[in-house]
Design a protein around this motif. Structure first.
Motif, PDB file in Angstrom:
ATOM      1  N   ASP A   8       0.868  -1.180   0.000  1.00  0.00           N
ATOM      2  CA  ASP A   8       0.000   0.000   0.000  1.00  0.00           C
ATOM      3  C   ASP A   8       0.911   1.238   0.000  1.00  0.00           C
ATOM      4  OD1 ASP A   8      -2.327   1.481  -0.003  1.00  0.00           O
ATOM      5  OD2 ASP A   8      -3.140   0.621   1.835  1.00  0.00           O
ATOM      6  N   ILE A   9       0.308   2.430  -0.017  1.00  0.00           N
ATOM      7  CA  ILE A   9       1.145   3.633  -0.161  1.00  0.00           C
ATOM      8  C   ILE A   9       1.082   4.555   1.065  1.00  0.00           C
ATOM      9  CG2 ILE A   9      -0.509   5.234  -1.244  1.00  0.00           C
ATOM     10  CD1 ILE A   9       1.695   5.802  -3.372  1.00  0.00           C
ATOM     11  N   GLU A  10      -0.057   4.547   1.808  1.00  0.00           N
ATOM     12  CA  GLU A  10      -0.228   5.555   2.872  1.00  0.00           C
ATOM     13  C   GLU A  10       0.780   5.403   4.001  1.00  0.00           C
ATOM     14  OE1 GLU A  10      -2.692   3.836   1.498  1.00  0.00           O
ATOM     15  OE2 GLU A  10      -4.290   5.220   0.904  1.00  0.00           O
ATOM     16  N   HIS A  60      -2.839  -0.420  -3.705  1.00  0.00           N
ATOM     17  CA  HIS A  60      -3.386   0.914  -3.421  1.00  0.00           C
ATOM     18  C   HIS A  60      -4.239   1.436  -4.583  1.00  0.00           C
ATOM     19  CE1 HIS A  60      -3.844   5.014  -2.146  1.00  0.00           C
ATOM     20  NE2 HIS A  60      -3.345   5.421  -3.307  1.00  0.00           N
ATOM     21  N   HIS A 104      -1.543   1.324   6.750  1.00  0.00           N
ATOM     22  CA  HIS A 104      -2.068   2.428   7.564  1.00  0.00           C
ATOM     23  C   HIS A 104      -3.136   1.903   8.518  1.00  0.00           C
ATOM     24  CE1 HIS A 104      -5.634   2.143   5.080  1.00  0.00           C
ATOM     25  NE2 HIS A 104      -4.797   1.963   4.059  1.00  0.00           N
ATOM     26  N   HIS A 115      -7.928   5.091   7.239  1.00  0.00           N
ATOM     27  CA  HIS A 115      -9.180   4.789   6.543  1.00  0.00           C
ATOM     28  C   HIS A 115      -9.287   3.277   6.427  1.00  0.00           C
ATOM     29  CE1 HIS A 115      -6.291   4.526   3.223  1.00  0.00           C
ATOM     30  NE2 HIS A 115      -7.167   3.753   2.599  1.00  0.00           N
TER      31      HIS A 115
END
Ligand SMILES: [Zn+2]
Length: 272
Positions: A8-10, A60, A104, A115
């Motif tokens: 993922d990126i967050e 993501h 995240h 989220h």
């Protein structure tokens, strides 16, 4: 040895804002580069631990973020969407371990860019009375395949969220939460070094981490951010309306449960 990486990126160091994470964000391409390099650090660590096959699942948004040409050549990449298993697509029972990079915290907790799957749709997800975010739900998919989730990287608070599910998971904190869109970030080179070393250690100790499972049947409650989203999902015949914001359903098979959660969120996400 086969290793699965869900990226993922967050939770990547330096990433704190929608300008980084959204497809049309002005800093998105820079964020994609940072994400690609944290994944590469994980691949290098896996190779040091003796991995022979590495699958990276871009997890993501559009699931088309990692710069393929810049990805380590020993890793194969799953890109694109939709995918039945979403952030865990490509995983099967012949993998030795699963790793979550750039993760995240769940919606409504603290943590950078918190989220759950869709920040404009989901308020909370509970299974058998326990709240889960993306980490927990994805680790349960790995558990379905009897694959242990051995490492997570992201902010300090996603490390806590993961450790609450899996007590001896390796956690790599690449940034410290100041608030939802502010972090104290480790330098990218430092973050990558931590991920590389942590991955090697986690793979060597993989037998100490049990696959994450909870007992069926799975009684799921999803609360949405407004009633119109629950109105749309309530159309499904197996869904009950519990209160104005919340729907529920019961599944016996965890993959069915995960796919149902994903489907209801996609359905609600189509509401204008
Ligand atoms: Zn994401």
């Amino acid at each position: 040895m086969k290793i699965f990486i869900s990226a993922d990126i967050e939770g990547v160091s330096g990433i704190v804002h929608g300008e980084h994470t959204a497809r049309d964000g002005r800093e998105h391409d820079y964020a994609r580069k940072l994400m690609t390099e944290e994944v590469n650090a994980c691949v290098l660590g896996a190779l040091d631990a003796g991995a022979k096959e590495i699958i990276v699942n871009d997890s993501h948004g559009t699931m088309r973020n990692i710069f393929h040409e810049d990805l380590h050549p020993k890793a194969a990449l799953i890109s694109g969407s939709p995918k039945k298993l979403a952030m865990m697509e490509g995983l099967s029972d012949d993998f030795d371990a699963a790793i979550c990079i750039g993760y995240h915290t769940m919606m409504g907790s603290n943590g950078i860019l918190n989220h759950t799957f869709n920040g404009r749709v989901v308020k909370s997800i509970e299974i058998n009375g326990q709240a889960f975010g993306e980490f927990g739900l994805n680790a349960l998919v790995a558990g379905y395949f009897n694959v242990p989730t051995i490492l997570v990287s992201g902010c300090d608070l996603v490390a806590q969220e993961a450790a609450a599910c899996i007590s001896n998971i390796h956690t790599i904190e690449v940034k410290q939460t100041i608030n939802r869109t502010t972090a104290l970030n480790k330098h990218p080179i430092v973050a990558r070094e931590l991920i590389k070393k942590g991955t090697t250690q986690a793979i060597k100790g993989r037998n100490d981490v049990p696959p994450f499972k909870i007992e069926p049947p799975y009684s799921v409650k999803i609360s949405f951010l407004h009633t119109g989203l629950a109105d749309a999902v309530e159309i499904l015949p197996m869904v009950q309306r519990v209160d104005p914001l919340t729907i529920s359903f019961v599944m016996r098979d965890f993959l069915d449960c995960y796919r149902m959660i994903r489907s209801t969120i996609m359905m609600a996400g189509a509401v204008q």
